[in-house]
Scaffold this motif. Sequence first.
Motif, short mmCIF file in Angstrom:
data_model
loop_
_atom_site.label_atom_id
_atom_site.label_comp_id
_atom_site.label_asym_id
_atom_site.label_seq_id
_atom_site.Cartn_x
_atom_site.Cartn_y
_atom_site.Cartn_z
N LEU A 191 39.43 84.53 -69.58
CA LEU A 191 41.07 85.19 -69.53
C LEU A 191 40.77 85.65 -67.73
CD1 LEU A 191 41.74 86.68 -73.06
CD2 LEU A 191 43.05 85.38 -71.48
N ALA A 192 39.52 86.06 -67.39
CA ALA A 192 39.14 86.16 -65.54
C ALA A 192 39.12 85.35 -65.35
CB ALA A 192 37.66 87.37 -66.07
N TRP A 193 39.12 84.60 -65.19
CA TRP A 193 39.11 83.81 -63.73
C TRP A 193 40.52 82.71 -63.97
CZ3 TRP A 193 36.10 83.45 -59.99
CH2 TRP A 193 35.11 83.97 -60.10
N ALA A 194 41.39 83.28 -65.05
CA ALA A 194 42.82 82.23 -65.58
C ALA A 194 43.37 82.74 -64.17
CB ALA A 194 43.59 82.44 -66.44
#
Length: 75
Positions: free
Chosen positions: A72-75
């Motif tokens: 989610l952090a990299w999305a």
Amino acid sequence: MARGGGYGPGTPREHHDFQWPYLRAYFGNPGVTDLHLVAAELTRVDVLPYLAGLEDLAARSLADAEDTLEALAWA
């Protein structure tokens, strides 16, 4: 979310889960539509005797939650 027991889909205590419905309703009220809830289950496996033997499931749940948060952090 940290959950001391196991309340995820398919568990015997799934019908006792109040966190997911409550948080969806709470944040949905002001119109939050892009809500991601991530849970690590069995976080009290080290202190609750009735969870003895579920250490592997607890570790897997925590690892899955961490992987989800990273994605989610990299999305």
